[in-house]
Design an enzyme around this catalytic site. Structure first.
Site, PDB file in Angstrom:
ATOM      1  N   HIS A  34      10.725 -23.725  13.424  1.00  0.00           N
ATOM      2  CA  HIS A  34       9.832 -22.233  13.455  1.00  0.00           C
ATOM      3  C   HIS A  34       8.691 -22.207  12.665  1.00  0.00           C
ATOM      4  O   HIS A  34       8.652 -22.686  11.449  1.00  0.00           O
ATOM      5  CB  HIS A  34      11.121 -21.271  13.190  1.00  0.00           C
ATOM      6  CG  HIS A  34      11.509 -21.443  11.803  1.00  0.00           C
ATOM      7  ND1 HIS A  34      10.953 -21.027  10.647  1.00  0.00           N
ATOM      8  CD2 HIS A  34      12.578 -21.895  11.095  1.00  0.00           C
ATOM      9  CE1 HIS A  34      11.815 -21.036   9.423  1.00  0.00           C
ATOM     10  NE2 HIS A  34      12.762 -21.885   9.748  1.00  0.00           N
ATOM     11  N   ASP A  35       7.714 -21.484  13.230  1.00  0.00           N
ATOM     12  CA  ASP A  35       6.635 -20.956  12.278  1.00  0.00           C
ATOM     13  C   ASP A  35       5.721 -22.137  12.061  1.00  0.00           C
ATOM     14  O   ASP A  35       4.758 -21.945  11.420  1.00  0.00           O
ATOM     15  CB  ASP A  35       7.020 -20.284  11.183  1.00  0.00           C
ATOM     16  CG  ASP A  35       7.933 -19.177  11.518  1.00  0.00           C
ATOM     17  OD1 ASP A  35       7.536 -18.261  12.583  1.00  0.00           O
ATOM     18  OD2 ASP A  35       8.792 -19.165  10.905  1.00  0.00           O
ATOM     19  N   GLY A  73      10.419 -25.755   8.896  1.00  0.00           N
ATOM     20  CA  GLY A  73       9.726 -24.617   9.061  1.00  0.00           C
ATOM     21  C   GLY A  73       8.519 -24.204   8.421  1.00  0.00           C
ATOM     22  O   GLY A  73       8.272 -24.745   7.232  1.00  0.00           O
TER      23      GLY A  73
END
Length: 251
Positions: A112-113, A130
């Site tokens: 994520h991200d 992440g």
């Protein structure tokens, strides 16, 4: 293929593949059999996704509360078998972004991200945690781990079986189970036709960062004041643009 998915011209979807209702597949995307593409996910022109990949599932983050977040994948990527790419989190800006012309080999993970640049190669079974930022033309060797929040500068290469816990300067060569900066990515620089004078300037820059008076950041700033090389300037800007971070220091 669920109702609501946006499918561009010339898209191919294989047997036993799930395309979710909020997915956008651009022109010429090729999704092979047994793939899941779900969530608010956009796949760019000409990207190929191989069997058993999972693209756009929710983040592997206990803080995730079901909010709407996105995954944006650019054009002409090759996403091989069993690759996972997750959407973002609200705390991380809500988006995971992958650039163009990348190769993501079997079993690798993009969390994520993350922000992944263009022409990035992530080799088999590598995990990018992440919030990482991977700039253009980076190669990450197989079975490596990139710790969350780490930045890897343009043109760097990470050797196989490396665990990277600190930022890596542009054009650096990083190796080892607890990774160390072990020189320059000379092969990559030569393949891109970088002038010999710039390569020599980068070599001198690494020595300057390793030795001399003052802190690592002070040496980088001094180097920036003295250099005429755009490549060294890019390295200096990478370091001084994040003065509160920890970097792998040349051996």
């Amino acid at each position: 293929m669920e109702d609501g998915a946006e499918i561009g011209a010339g898209v191919s979807v294989g047997a036993f593949t799930l395309i979710g209702p909020e997915v956008v597949l651009a022109t010429g995307v090729d999704v092979r059999s047994h793939v899941v593409v779900t969530g608010q996910t956009e796949i760019g022109d000409g990207t190929v996704i191989f069997p058993f990949a999972s693209i756009g599932e929710v983040p592997q983050d206990l803080k995730f509360g079901g909010e709407k977040t996105r995954l944006i994948v650019g054009a002409r990527n090759r996403i091989r078998e069993h690759v996972t790419m997750n959407t973002g989190t609200a705390q991380g800006g809500g988006e995971t972004v992958v650039g163009d012309d990348g190769l993501f080999m079997a079993g690798c993970h993009i969390a994520h991200d993350c922000r992944i640049g263009d022409r990035v190669i992530v080799v088999n079974q590598t995990a990018v945690a992440g919030h990482c930022q991977i700039e253009d033309d980076v190669i990450i060797g197989g079975l490596s781990g990139i710790h969350q929040w780490v930045r890897i500068g343009q043109g760097a290469i990470i050797g196989a079986l490396s665990m990277v816990t600190n930022d890596v300067v542009p054009y650096g060569l990083v190796t080892g189970p607890r990774a160390e900066l072990d020189g320059l990515n000379l092969v990559g620089l030569k393949r891109r036709g970088v002038d010999r004078a710039d390569i020599q300037a980068l070599r001198v820059a690494l020595l300057t960062l390793k030795q001399g008076e003052g802190t690592f950041l002070e040496r980088a700033r001094r180097l920036g004041d003295e250099t005429d090389s755009d490549y060294v300037r890019r390295m200096v800007d990478f370091i001084t643009g994040a003065s509160d971070r920890s970097f792998l220091v040349p051996k």
